[in-house]
Design a protein around this motif. Structure first.
Motif, PDB file in Angstrom:
ATOM      1  N   ILE A   1       0.849  -1.204   0.000  1.00  0.00           N
ATOM      2  CA  ILE A   1       0.000   0.000   0.000  1.00  0.00           C
ATOM      3  C   ILE A   1       0.881   1.249   0.000  1.00  0.00           C
ATOM      4  O   ILE A   1       0.679   2.187  -0.782  1.00  0.00           O
ATOM      5  N   LEU A   2       1.885   1.253   0.888  1.00  0.00           N
ATOM      6  CA  LEU A   2       2.760   2.431   0.986  1.00  0.00           C
ATOM      7  C   LEU A   2       3.566   2.615  -0.301  1.00  0.00           C
ATOM      8  O   LEU A   2       3.834   3.747  -0.721  1.00  0.00           O
ATOM      9  N   ALA A   3       3.928   1.500  -0.939  1.00  0.00           N
ATOM     10  CA  ALA A   3       4.693   1.594  -2.191  1.00  0.00           C
ATOM     11  C   ALA A   3       3.832   2.244  -3.281  1.00  0.00           C
ATOM     12  O   ALA A   3       4.328   3.059  -4.066  1.00  0.00           O
ATOM     13  N   ALA A   4       2.551   1.898  -3.310  1.00  0.00           N
ATOM     14  CA  ALA A   4       1.662   2.500  -4.318  1.00  0.00           C
ATOM     15  C   ALA A   4       1.576   4.002  -4.104  1.00  0.00           C
ATOM     16  O   ALA A   4       1.595   4.788  -5.060  1.00  0.00           O
ATOM     17  N   ILE A   5       1.515   4.420  -2.849  1.00  0.00           N
ATOM     18  CA  ILE A   5       1.458   5.859  -2.570  1.00  0.00           C
ATOM     19  C   ILE A   5       2.788   6.525  -2.917  1.00  0.00           C
ATOM     20  O   ILE A   5       2.822   7.600  -3.521  1.00  0.00           O
ATOM     21  N   ALA A   6       3.880   5.865  -2.554  1.00  0.00           N
ATOM     22  CA  ALA A   6       5.200   6.436  -2.849  1.00  0.00           C
ATOM     23  C   ALA A   6       5.401   6.599  -4.354  1.00  0.00           C
ATOM     24  O   ALA A   6       6.008   7.576  -4.799  1.00  0.00           O
ATOM     25  N   LYS A   7       4.883   5.655  -5.136  1.00  0.00           N
ATOM     26  CA  LYS A   7       5.042   5.772  -6.586  1.00  0.00           C
ATOM     27  C   LYS A   7       4.313   7.001  -7.103  1.00  0.00           C
ATOM     28  O   LYS A   7       4.786   7.672  -8.021  1.00  0.00           O
TER      29      LYS A   7
ATOM     30  N   SER B   1       7.088  -5.710  14.538  1.00  0.00           N
ATOM     31  CA  SER B   1       7.685  -6.525  13.476  1.00  0.00           C
ATOM     32  C   SER B   1       8.960  -5.927  12.883  1.00  0.00           C
ATOM     33  O   SER B   1       9.814  -6.654  12.399  1.00  0.00           O
ATOM     34  N   ALA B   2       9.066  -4.604  12.879  1.00  0.00           N
ATOM     35  CA  ALA B   2      10.232  -3.938  12.270  1.00  0.00           C
ATOM     36  C   ALA B   2      10.417  -4.374  10.821  1.00  0.00           C
ATOM     37  O   ALA B   2      11.535  -4.521  10.353  1.00  0.00           O
ATOM     38  N   ALA B   3       9.326  -4.612  10.111  1.00  0.00           N
ATOM     39  CA  ALA B   3       9.416  -5.220   8.786  1.00  0.00           C
ATOM     40  C   ALA B   3       9.148  -4.264   7.635  1.00  0.00           C
ATOM     41  O   ALA B   3       9.746  -4.397   6.566  1.00  0.00           O
ATOM     42  N   VAL B   4       8.239  -3.322   7.827  1.00  0.00           N
ATOM     43  CA  VAL B   4       7.730  -2.571   6.682  1.00  0.00           C
ATOM     44  C   VAL B   4       8.781  -1.686   5.994  1.00  0.00           C
ATOM     45  O   VAL B   4       8.835  -1.670   4.763  1.00  0.00           O
ATOM     46  N   PRO B   5       9.650  -0.970   6.737  1.00  0.00           N
ATOM     47  CA  PRO B   5      10.568  -0.069   6.012  1.00  0.00           C
ATOM     48  C   PRO B   5      11.474  -0.770   4.996  1.00  0.00           C
ATOM     49  O   PRO B   5      11.505  -0.362   3.824  1.00  0.00           O
ATOM     50  N   PRO B   6      12.197  -1.849   5.381  1.00  0.00           N
ATOM     51  CA  PRO B   6      13.011  -2.510   4.341  1.00  0.00           C
ATOM     52  C   PRO B   6      12.168  -3.108   3.217  1.00  0.00           C
ATOM     53  O   PRO B   6      12.598  -3.114   2.055  1.00  0.00           O
ATOM     54  N   MET B   7      10.979  -3.611   3.554  1.00  0.00           N
ATOM     55  CA  MET B   7      10.104  -4.175   2.513  1.00  0.00           C
ATOM     56  C   MET B   7       9.712  -3.099   1.512  1.00  0.00           C
ATOM     57  O   MET B   7       9.730  -3.322   0.294  1.00  0.00           O
ATOM     58  N   LEU B   8       9.356  -1.926   2.045  1.00  0.00           N
ATOM     59  CA  LEU B   8       8.964  -0.819   1.175  1.00  0.00           C
ATOM     60  C   LEU B   8      10.120  -0.443   0.253  1.00  0.00           C
ATOM     61  O   LEU B   8       9.940  -0.238  -0.959  1.00  0.00           O
ATOM     62  N   ALA B   9      11.325  -0.384   0.817  1.00  0.00           N
ATOM     63  CA  ALA B   9      12.512  -0.057   0.010  1.00  0.00           C
ATOM     64  C   ALA B   9      12.693  -1.077  -1.102  1.00  0.00           C
ATOM     65  O   ALA B   9      12.982  -0.724  -2.254  1.00  0.00           O
ATOM     66  N   GLU B  10      12.513  -2.343  -0.781  1.00  0.00           N
ATOM     67  CA  GLU B  10      12.695  -3.396  -1.780  1.00  0.00           C
ATOM     68  C   GLU B  10      11.659  -3.247  -2.908  1.00  0.00           C
ATOM     69  O   GLU B  10      12.000  -3.340  -4.090  1.00  0.00           O
ATOM     70  N   LEU B  11      10.416  -2.997  -2.528  1.00  0.00           N
ATOM     71  CA  LEU B  11       9.361  -2.886  -3.541  1.00  0.00           C
ATOM     72  C   LEU B  11       9.598  -1.685  -4.461  1.00  0.00           C
ATOM     73  O   LEU B  11       9.227  -1.706  -5.629  1.00  0.00           O
ATOM     74  N   LEU B  12      10.205  -0.631  -3.894  1.00  0.00           N
ATOM     75  CA  LEU B  12      10.435   0.585  -4.684  1.00  0.00           C
ATOM     76  C   LEU B  12      11.795   0.581  -5.379  1.00  0.00           C
ATOM     77  O   LEU B  12      12.066   1.454  -6.208  1.00  0.00           O
ATOM     78  N   GLY B  13      12.658  -0.351  -5.005  1.00  0.00           N
ATOM     79  CA  GLY B  13      14.026  -0.314  -5.518  1.00  0.00           C
ATOM     80  C   GLY B  13      14.827   0.831  -4.920  1.00  0.00           C
ATOM     81  O   GLY B  13      15.753   1.361  -5.551  1.00  0.00           O
ATOM     82  N   PHE B  14      14.498   1.222  -3.688  1.00  0.00           N
ATOM     83  CA  PHE B  14      15.211   2.311  -3.010  1.00  0.00           C
ATOM     84  C   PHE B  14      16.357   1.738  -2.171  1.00  0.00           C
ATOM     85  O   PHE B  14      16.364   0.564  -1.824  1.00  0.00           O
TER      86      PHE B  14
END
Ligand SMILES: Cc1cc2nc3c(=O)[nH]c(=O)nc-3n(C[C@H](O)[C@H](O)[C@H](O)COP(=O)(O)OP(=O)(O)OC[C@H]3O[C@@H](n4cnc5c(N)ncnc54)[C@H](O)[C@@H]3O)c2cc1C
Lengths: 326, 260
Positions: B101-107, B125-138
């Motif tokens: 969801i956050l990746a769609a907004i970031a795009k 979980s400490a999971a979302v930030p690295p996951m978001l980076a991976e999905l965005l290629g950041f």
């Protein structure tokens, strides 16, 4: 055969203890599932570590050697993990919940579009897989059940005993192509923590205060007098340091100091795992907390369920009286 | 430069945590909510960059109507705009669903920098930030205790065990997860709160983001079977009685330990 991939960590040339703990978990799951355990050692000059892991942990150990793996970088180590995944097609990947694990594992889970669960303290492997972990900073436990593959999980260091028992493992070199442009998060240097005068590791008695103190002046007013009366030192939990009430040197826990005094008194500290790892090996622990369900009471020897602002000053007075200094 | 800050609204740190009868999560009626403590530090860090050299700060949150309150607080502190993903279909997403969801907004927003908290006080979980980076290629790094920017490059000091710090240099658009204590978080001023009333909150549904059926409970790859109070072990011996009695027992014990 289906496999479980352990992502080992090497520190100062040695495989970290937490990696052998992962091997313990992996072997349990592998036994129940009839799968096999493989692991990855990535680094530069890490072949001795890989040999050690093969001998003490067993199974096939992939060794990814590269100049650009000399220091941890999420991009370079991510490439090594992806290469190991391509070689082993694991159904489960295990990482330690360490600064490397929590930096890298979620990226891998997203790249593989897998199930992710972090900071687990146990796993039930008979029948369906259930990952046990804490939520709400240790106040509640939770059972997580994955419904997709692969599963990427991180485990709390110390959650189980390290695997022991020599085995017939073997090291297999793993080619990883990494170029300097791949490193978008690049290691520059490590700065060690400075102890600015307070070395809690030598104190025989520590009186620590937490967020329950509510205000900075409560430390000199309530905590320090008890520490002084007992001839001990004052400590604190992280939120106290975050708020700027005390310098970092007072912080006890995973990102502060690890202490083992003869007596540790925790007042207004809930007992989150990151605090517990820094003090649970103290010889004797007293907890004062108004919440009877606070996790700190699980590691304490003696507990007082009550208001620290009533108990601590009364204790200070009684200690001073006992010393004849009323 | 545009900075996106992701905020999660979580139960207040001192809220009573009662498990729901079905064990699925906690009872959320009649408890107070607040911005996840880690995220307040991320927001403050973004506002400091804005104060220092100008940046547009966009805050994003996923959750029900009550989340508006947290977004208003963030706008009151100085954020410029808010995006609120308000859709029951987003509820009970697993971390990867949240990251999608956050990746769609970031795009759509195209930020140069995304700041988030290291973890959430509820799920941990400490999971979302690295996951978001991976999905965005950041680029990404986690548990950040200091951010410095100088001509195009970004330096972050990330916290290691024992309080050691690792200096990391990031190239290109980046996701940073910040650790508590990186800064001292400001309060919203009265003036800020008044100004916030005129700042826009853009509401989005999961379908708006092109993610219908791809996030939420049904798409989650991992599910909570149940949550429960931790089983009690041997635990501490709890002292009872009047304050005097308790304190006398404690003094007795300290003497017994040979420390008095
Ligand atoms: C990577 C990482 C590293 C971390 N490192 C550390 C670390 O090194 N050290 C550390 O401590 N934490 C660390 N933490 C933070 C940790 O997760 C907890 O947030 C923290 O330990 C909580 O501190 P606390 O117990 O003081 O606060 P809380 O959890 O808020 O607890 C406060 C307690 O005070 C009690 N209380 C309130 N008023 C009173 C009163 N009048 N009388 C009696 N009791 C009262 C409450 O019942 C509550 O139990 C780390 C977290 C992460 C993610």
């Amino acid at each position: 055969m289906a496999s479980i991939l352990v992502i080992a960590e090497v520190q100062n040339g040695k495989v970290r203890e937490s990696s052998y703990e992962l091997v313990s978990f992996a072997r349990r799951i592998a036994k129940a599932q009839g799968s096999e355990v493989r692991s990855l050692v990535a680094g530069k000059g890490a072949s001795a570590a890989a040999e050690e892991l093969a001998k003490k942990g067993g199974g096939e150990v992939y060794l990814a050697e590269h100049d650009l793996l000399a220091h941890y970088s999420v991009d370079a180590f991510g490439k090594a993990v992806r290469a190991a995944v391509a070689a082993a097609s694991p159904g489960i990947l295990l990482f330690s919940h360490t600064p490397i694990g929590w930096d890298l594992a979620p990226r891998i889970a997203a790249a593989l579009d897998g199930a992710f669960v972090s900071d687990c303290f146990n796993v039930e492997e008979s029948g369906k897989l259930v990952f046990l972990r804490r939520v709400f900073n240790g106040k509640l436990d939770a059972r997580f059940v994955p419904s997709a593959s692969p599963v990427v999980a991180t485990f709390q260091p110390g959650a189980t005993s390290p695997f022991e028992g020599a085995l017939d493992g073997k090291v297999t070199p793993l080619q990883v192509a990494i170029s300097p442009q791949d490193l978008r998060a690049k290691f520059i240097e490590v700065r060690t923590a400075q102890k600015q005068g307070v070395d809690l590791s030598k104190a025989e008695i520590i009186v620590s205060g937490g967020r329950g103190l509510g205000a900075p002046e409560k430390f000199p007013e309530v905590i320090q007098p008890l520490a002084d009366a007992l001839g001990g030192a004052m400590g604190a939990s992280r939120p106290v340091v975050d708020a700027g009430w005390l310098p970092h040197a007072y912080q006890v826990g995973s990102s502060g100091q690890t202490v083992t005094p003869k007596l540790y008194i925790a007042a207004g500290i809930s007992g989150a795992i990151q605090h517990l790892v820094g003090m649970k090996n103290s010889n004797f622990i007293v907890a004062i907390n108004k919440d009877a369900d606070a996790p700190i009471f699980e590691v304490a020897n003696l507990g007082v369920v009550g208001d620290l602002f009533e108990i601590v000053p009364a204790l200070t007075k009684a200690v001073n009286q006992a010393k004849g200094k009323a | 430069m545009k900075i996106m800050v992701c905020l999660k609204q979580v139960p207040h740190q001192d809220a009573r945590l009662d498990v729901r009868p079905d064990g699925g999560w906690i009872q959320e009626d009649n408890i107070k909510f607040e911005i996840n403590s880690y995220d307040t530090y991320a927001l403050e860090e973004a506002l400091r960059i804005k104060d220092a050299g100008g940046a547009e700060v966009v805050v994003v949150s996923i959750g029900p109507e009550r989340v508006t309150q947290s977004l208003r607080t963030a706008l009151g502190m100085g954020a410029d705009r808010a995006v609120h993903v308000k859709d029951p279909e987003a509820d009970a997403s697993d971390p990867l669903g949240v990251a999608k969801i956050l990746a769609a907004i970031a795009k759509a927003e195209n930020p140069e920098l995304i700041l988030m908290g290291l973890m959430a006080d509820d799920g941990n979980s400490a999971a979302v930030p690295p996951m978001l980076a991976e999905l965005l290629g950041f680029a990404s790094t986690t548990s950040v205790m200091k951010v410095t920017r100088s001509n195009g490059s970004l330096q972050a000091e990330r916290e290691l065990e024992g309080g050691a710090l690792e200096v990391v240099e990031l190239t290109g658009p980046s996701v940073l997860s910040v650790q508590t204590g990186i800064n001292q978080v400001r309060y919203a001023s009265l003036k800020g709160i008044m100004a916030a009333k005129r700042k826009p909150i853009d509401t989005k549904s999961v379908a708006d983001l092109g993610l219908a059926g791809k996030v939420g409970a049904a798409a989650a790859k991992i599910k909570i079977e149940k949550i429960y109070p931790p089983p009690k072990g041997k635990g501490a011996e709890i002292l009872t009685g009047s304050t005097d009695e308790i304190v006398n027992k404690l003094v007795g014990k300290i003497k017994e330990l040979g420390l008095l």
